[in-house]
Write an enzyme that holds these catalytic residues in place. Structure first.
Site, PDB file in Angstrom:
ATOM      1  N   LYS A 224      46.008   4.202 -44.542  1.00 53.75           N
ATOM      2  CA  LYS A 224      45.925   2.830 -45.030  1.00 53.75           C
ATOM      3  C   LYS A 224      44.988   1.974 -44.191  1.00 53.75           C
ATOM      4  O   LYS A 224      44.458   2.399 -43.197  1.00 53.75           O
ATOM      5  CB  LYS A 224      47.319   2.198 -45.037  1.00 53.75           C
ATOM      6  CG  LYS A 224      48.187   2.696 -46.175  1.00 53.75           C
ATOM      7  CD  LYS A 224      49.468   1.901 -46.187  1.00 53.75           C
ATOM      8  CE  LYS A 224      49.160   0.425 -46.303  1.00 53.75           C
ATOM      9  NZ  LYS A 224      50.238  -0.426 -45.928  1.00 53.75           N
TER      10      LYS A 224
ATOM     11  N   ALA B  72      46.368  -7.477 -33.743  1.00 56.48           N
ATOM     12  CA  ALA B  72      44.942  -7.351 -33.447  1.00 56.48           C
ATOM     13  C   ALA B  72      44.328  -8.663 -32.966  1.00 56.48           C
ATOM     14  O   ALA B  72      43.499  -8.666 -32.046  1.00 56.48           O
ATOM     15  CB  ALA B  72      44.203  -6.844 -34.687  1.00 56.48           C
TER      16      ALA B  72
ATOM     17  N   ASP C 235      48.944   5.081 -39.751  1.00 55.63           N
ATOM     18  CA  ASP C 235      47.833   4.446 -40.456  1.00 55.63           C
ATOM     19  C   ASP C 235      46.504   4.888 -39.847  1.00 55.63           C
ATOM     20  O   ASP C 235      46.436   5.276 -38.675  1.00 55.63           O
ATOM     21  CB  ASP C 235      47.954   2.922 -40.373  1.00 55.63           C
ATOM     22  CG  ASP C 235      49.025   2.404 -41.314  1.00 55.63           C
ATOM     23  OD1 ASP C 235      49.499   3.176 -42.164  1.00 55.63           O
ATOM     24  OD2 ASP C 235      49.392   1.226 -41.182  1.00 55.63           O
TER      25      ASP C 235
ATOM     26  N   MET D 274      40.361  -8.564 -41.385  1.00 58.31           N
ATOM     27  CA  MET D 274      39.728  -7.817 -42.483  1.00 58.31           C
ATOM     28  C   MET D 274      38.692  -8.655 -43.228  1.00 58.31           C
ATOM     29  O   MET D 274      38.604  -8.639 -44.446  1.00 58.31           O
ATOM     30  CB  MET D 274      40.810  -7.341 -43.471  1.00 58.31           C
ATOM     31  CG  MET D 274      41.797  -6.382 -42.827  1.00 58.31           C
ATOM     32  SD  MET D 274      43.289  -6.077 -43.842  1.00 58.31           S
ATOM     33  CE  MET D 274      44.329  -7.498 -43.435  1.00 58.31           C
TER      34      MET D 274
ATOM     35  N   GLY E 209      48.394  -2.710 -34.697  1.00 60.25           N
ATOM     36  CA  GLY E 209      48.814  -4.092 -34.436  1.00 60.25           C
ATOM     37  C   GLY E 209      50.312  -4.278 -34.477  1.00 60.25           C
ATOM     38  O   GLY E 209      51.056  -3.577 -33.789  1.00 60.25           O
TER      39      GLY E 209
END
Lengths: 245, 245
Positions: free
Chosen positions: A57, A119, A35, A169, A89
């Site tokens: 991603k 994370a 990722d 996010m 993560g």
């Protein structure tokens, strides 16, 4: 030689926060599907002969569709490769590892799932935010403010006191998150902190309250996690890792 | 030589799930203060010359009072030692790392906090339980059923659908937890799984529903984590790690 897959959490950023098992699988892989958020310093642990494939991603930018990623994963395993599917993560916390493992299981291909330091755990430890704290925070919830479905999270639950909230996010929706938490009854004085690029040399912590954090965090780079709750106030005293800004 | 402390998460059990940083600090420590749940295989990574001190916390048995642990921690750092305070899982998730870090900060002693793979992350990955899952589980909450205060957790929040719940230290109160979740409206058919001694060769998974899990899990040894939520059903298909029982 028959192929196999490992779905591996690479941890929160600092390469030293990878697990021993993650390092072992990465350094033995023939193919690494990684990722965007996985650090180049971590990818350096792969063998020179390994094929490294970015699937781009996480975090918004252009990315390979999930069904294509899953297809590549299965194909390389069927080709007899040791495939390491490397995610930021932990693979089972907003990592879509469940979907990829389900595809491997349905295809009757061998796989292993390696947990990682999610994370929120990494950012909390490196910024001195206890996620649970006796008499202050009895539980911790990991949620996200950018659900694929455009449905909002269950703000009534997230706004309850006595817990710590880690919002993944959330950077693009800070104002929305703050407003929703306040509207559902969280006191405006509740401590909040935004940790950007956590556990890396570029880590930055912005401290405020649920009411002020969106304005204070203007211009902070992604990725970032928003922490909310009374225990977050301890970051003032317990921050130990160098911070910029 | 001046002393320093590291508050280190040892991960969920499997020594391969330690982080590289945890291994480095443990293998360089002069003094290791470790909790009861830390595996002997992990303690073997310490230097031969290191002083290993069990503080016997977690899980109920006899233990050194928290203020004594903190006192020892500070004393060894003041004596100029590199002290590794080694905890199961992650130090900031039911690990009381926040209290110990606060004591070090108040005493103006240098410290570092190293996150670890929390037990819920390790048990979930090794039993095939995605903690979040698109369209099924939008968040995950870590809570505990044995709060020191004897207060119950906020069952109304924990019983909300659309999330995954990981209940730590719940083994002695399974019947109580199930009843509380049902009473607060969680459907009786909601999948549940108890993972005992997760990530170790003795890992055992008991699968059922929130209504049946307490009866099914009779006699299961500690430590164990109870998972509840629709995503838990995937453990039937995604379990990949050898299990006994």
């Amino acid at each position: 030689v028959s192929g196999s897959a490992s779905i591996v959490g690479a941890g929160p950023g600092d390469p030293a926060l990878m697990t021993l098992r993650a390092q072992q699988l990465l350094s033995n892989a023939d193919v690494v599907l990684y990722d965007r958020l996985v650090s180049p310093l971590i990818l350096d642990m792969a063998r020179k002969e390994a094929v490294l494939i970015s699937v781009g991603k996480e975090g918004g930018g252009p990315s390979v569709p999930q069904e294509v990623i899953t297809d590549w994963l299965l194909q390389h395993v069927r080709d007899g490769k040791r495939v390491c599917r490397l995610k930021g993560g932990d693979p089972f916390v907003f990592g879509r590892g469940g979907e990829e493992a389900a595809a491997l299981a349905a295809a009757d291909l061998p796989f292993e799932i390696v947990p990682g330091v999610s994370a929120a755990l990494g950012c909390a430890a490196y910024s001195g935010i206890p996620l649970t704290l006796r008499g202050v925070s009895a539980s911790v919830t990991f949620a996200t403010a950018s659900l694929q479905t455009d449905d909002d999270p269950d703000w009534a639950v997230l706004a309850r006191p006595g817990q710590t909230l880690a919002l993944y996010m959330s950077l693009q929706r800070l104002q929305h998150c703050s407003a929703a938490l306040l509207r559902h009854g969280l006191p405006a004085s509740t401590p909040a902190a935004l940790v950007a690029e956590g556990t890396t040399p570029r880590q930055r912590i912005v401290r405020g309250t649920v009411a002020t954090i969106a304005a204070l965090a203007t211009g902070v780079p992604s990725p970032a996690i928003l922490f909310v709750g009374e225990a977050v106030a301890l970051a003032d005293k317990l921050s130990w890792f160098g911070e910029n800004g």
